[in-house]
Write an enzyme that holds these catalytic residues in place. Structure first.
Site, PDB file in Angstrom:
ATOM      1  N   ASN A 219     -17.812 -47.101   5.285  1.00  0.00           N
ATOM      2  CA  ASN A 219     -18.728 -48.110   4.772  1.00  0.00           C
ATOM      3  C   ASN A 219     -18.131 -49.491   4.981  1.00  0.00           C
ATOM      4  OD1 ASN A 219     -21.344 -47.515   3.630  1.00  0.00           O
ATOM      5  ND2 ASN A 219     -20.318 -46.128   2.198  1.00  0.00           N
TER       6      ASN A 219
ATOM      7  N   GLU B 297     -30.524 -47.975   2.931  1.00  0.00           N
ATOM      8  CA  GLU B 297     -29.299 -48.470   3.567  1.00  0.00           C
ATOM      9  C   GLU B 297     -29.647 -49.314   4.793  1.00  0.00           C
ATOM     10  OE1 GLU B 297     -26.152 -48.542   3.089  1.00  0.00           O
ATOM     11  OE2 GLU B 297     -25.513 -46.905   1.774  1.00  0.00           O
TER      12      GLU B 297
ATOM     13  N   ASP C 135     -19.533 -49.956  -1.036  1.00  0.00           N
ATOM     14  CA  ASP C 135     -20.543 -49.377  -0.146  1.00  0.00           C
ATOM     15  C   ASP C 135     -20.727 -50.332   1.035  1.00  0.00           C
ATOM     16  OD1 ASP C 135     -22.837 -48.000   0.932  1.00  0.00           O
ATOM     17  OD2 ASP C 135     -23.254 -47.200  -1.049  1.00  0.00           O
TER      18      ASP C 135
END
Length: 323
Positions: free
Chosen positions: A161, A22, A227
């Site tokens: 997100n 991430e 996301d």
């Protein structure tokens, strides 16, 4: 929701595999890509030209990171917000979020143009729906200011997100992954205030009893849930679709411009980098995937890259008061 599909040519940028990759960003001075492995409790950086990767173990799970204007990084770990003055430096605690860290941690986050660090949290119980958006402001001498953004509290968010700002810095995007929604607000950068909340895009929910579709030609595939995200220089919003095998590019008005298929089941967050900021990097998930899925998507957990036409925006750095 349909849009032209771009047959992007993806390349695996580094051999390193993350459990949960991430928070990528391109460091313009170092010409390196930074990212994290949340589950692996590591911060990473690498040179796409050589494939060389460095790994830095963290004392708890990192949720997001950003460069600091004075050098080094600002890091949101499970047990606090820290500064590191350089790569591998001792971590210096600068703030904590008033959250129960047994069931909540930092997730998606980045800095705004004013140098404040914005952090979205995740409700790991998936039941309380009390994730929120926090602003960490260290620009004034004295205690670091930690503010919960009140406008977002009524949204019942589970997994924060999709955080990004428009090129002019007057709009803020934010998503809740399980509800398949992305919102947009007018953003007052001088005062860190949100107003005029609007639904930017809504995706179809995950079907009951959903199973992974291994057929690349399927026309009835689950398109995934939102996301991480980034915005390019023209204001297009790029969004990774978890379990959707793709990255979407939206116009600023919410129209889907293109859907880029990826050789990944679970892309997690894009960023634009490289010398001309026209390389689209994407992190991904390697954990909790069964053997058939790993066989079908062997690059799961890797960072991939492809070339795009529109450059990104330089990353914003965290600003601290002079000591």
């Amino acid at each position: 929701m349909t849009a032209p599909t771009n047959p992007a040519t993806w390349q695996r940028t580094f051999k390193h595999v993350c459990a949960l990759g991430e928070s990528p960003f391109w460091h313009p001075q170092e010409q390196l890509l930074y990212w994290i492995d949340i589950a692996g409790e590591q911060v990473l950086r690498g040179d796409p030209q050589t494939g060389r990767t460095e790994c830095w173990d963290m004392p708890s799970a990192p949720g997001c990171i950003a460069p600091a204007q004075q050098g080094g990084l600002v890091l949101a770990l499970r047990h606090g917000i820290f500064r590191a003055d350089y790569w591998g430096a001792p971590l210096r605690l600068i703030a904590t979020l008033p959250c129960d860290t047994r069931i909540m941690r930092a997730n998606d986050g980045k800095c705004d143009a004013q140098g404040r660090f914005w952090i979205g949290t995740i409700d790991e119980t998936r039941q309380l729906h009390n994730a929120s958006l926090w602003c960490i402001d260290a620009r004034q001498a004295g205690a670091v200011k930690v503010t919960q953004v009140a406008d977002a509290l009524a949204l019942k968010v589970t997994t924060a997100n999709g955080l990004a700002w428009s090129p002019a810095g007057d709009q803020l995007y934010w998503a809740d992954t399980p509800s398949h929604r992305v919102w947009r607000w007018q953003f007052d950068g001088a005062n860190a205030r949100l107003s005029e909340q609007a639904l930017f895009t809504q995706f179809d929910p995950k079907p009951d009893n959903w199973q992974v579709d291994f057929n690349p030609d399927s026309t009835n595939r689950y398109l995934g849930r939102p996301d991480g995200a980034t915005v390019d220089a023209l204001g297009n919003y790029w969004l990774a679709m978890y379990e959707g095998q793709r990255v979407c590019q939206f116009d600023a008005d919410g129209t889907l411009r293109q859907s880029l298929p990826t050789p990944l089941l679970c892309p997690t967050m894009p960023c634009l980098g490289g010398a001309d900021l026209k390389t689209l990097f994407i992190t991904s998930v390697g954990q909790h995937r069964n053997a058939d899925e790993i066989l079908a998507w062997p690059w799961s957990g890797s960072v991939l890259a492809c070339r795009v036409d529109t450059p990104g925006l330089p990353v914003h750095g965290f600003q601290e008061a002079a000591v």
